[in-house]
Write a protein that holds these residues in place. Structure first.
Motif, PDB file in Angstrom:
ATOM      1  N   UNK A  49       0.900  -1.122  -0.016  1.00 30.67           N
ATOM      2  CA  UNK A  49       0.030  -0.112  -0.008  1.00 30.67           C
ATOM      3  C   UNK A  49       1.042   1.141   0.165  1.00 30.67           C
ATOM      4  N   UNK A  50       1.794   1.404   0.726  1.00 29.82           N
ATOM      5  CA  UNK A  50       3.016   2.319   0.611  1.00 29.82           C
ATOM      6  C   UNK A  50       3.782   2.634  -0.746  1.00 29.82           C
ATOM      7  N   UNK A  51       3.519   1.854  -1.646  1.00 23.80           N
ATOM      8  CA  UNK A  51       4.146   1.775  -2.688  1.00 23.80           C
ATOM      9  C   UNK A  51       5.511   1.039  -2.865  1.00 23.80           C
ATOM     10  N   UNK A  52       5.825   0.246  -1.719  1.00 23.99           N
ATOM     11  CA  UNK A  52       7.165  -0.348  -1.635  1.00 23.99           C
ATOM     12  C   UNK A  52       6.898  -1.812  -2.491  1.00 23.99           C
ATOM     13  N   UNK A  53       7.741  -2.446  -3.142  1.00 28.71           N
ATOM     14  CA  UNK A  53       7.632  -3.563  -3.569  1.00 28.71           C
ATOM     15  C   UNK A  53       8.411  -4.648  -2.609  1.00 28.71           C
ATOM     16  N   UNK A  54       7.618  -5.825  -2.489  1.00 31.20           N
ATOM     17  CA  UNK A  54       7.835  -6.602  -1.765  1.00 31.20           C
ATOM     18  C   UNK A  54       8.100  -7.939  -2.253  1.00 31.20           C
TER      19      UNK A  54
END
Ligand SMILES: [Zn+2]
Length: 156
Positions: A49-54
């Motif tokens: 949701x915060x735009x980080x790619x996991x």
């Protein structure tokens, strides 16, 4: 040199009008074919949701803004893109005061954004080619580190 295409403000807004669009763009920019985890090289991933790619395998988190002037800022990406757009349109330079009202941020933020953009511009002072899309890309978003200037892969 072939790419001498200017994008209009409307076009800029259509392409980079939302955080999602900006992030997608940066994602493609960093990983033109598909995401590869920098830690374990897995391709499975999800976008948080915060735009980080996991990474789907080792859960390492990567930011799409890593390696760009937008890294670790709280300024919305849409504002960065807009600021870059305006700077790229006016080689003589937009002032922090102008930018402040143009993209709707505080003077301090405008000054910071402008400083970072100018810094990026300074790195390619020799060309002054800031009006083309390619230059717009490479200057501010960090060009591909290998095989520079590959054709622009538009979605098909
Ligand atoms: Zn991984």
């Amino acid at each position: 040199m072939a790419t001498e295409k200017r994008i209009s403000l409307v076009e800029c807004q259509e392409r980079f009008g939302t955080e999602q669009q900006c992030r997608d763009y940066l994602l493609k920019k960093s990983w033109p074919s598909s995401f590869v985890c920098p830690k374990c090289a897995a391709k499975q991933h999800c976008v948080l949701a915060n735009g980080m790619i996991q990474c789907g395998t080792c859960r390492h988190q990567t930011s799409v803004t890593a390696g760009t002037i937008m890294h670790r800022t709280h300024v919305p990406l849409t504002k960065w893109f807009l600021a870059m757009y305006f700077v790229s349109q006016d080689k003589r330079g937009i002032s922090a005061v102008q930018l402040k009202s143009t993209i709707g941020v505080t003077y301090k933020t405008a000054w910071y954004v402008l400083a970072r953009i100018r810094e990026a511009m300074g790195q390619r002072d020799d060309t002054h080619q800031l009006n083309g899309v390619v230059e717009f890309d490479d200057t501010f978003f960090g060009g591909p580190t290998v095989g520079k200037k590959r054709g622009r892969g538009t979605e098909k």
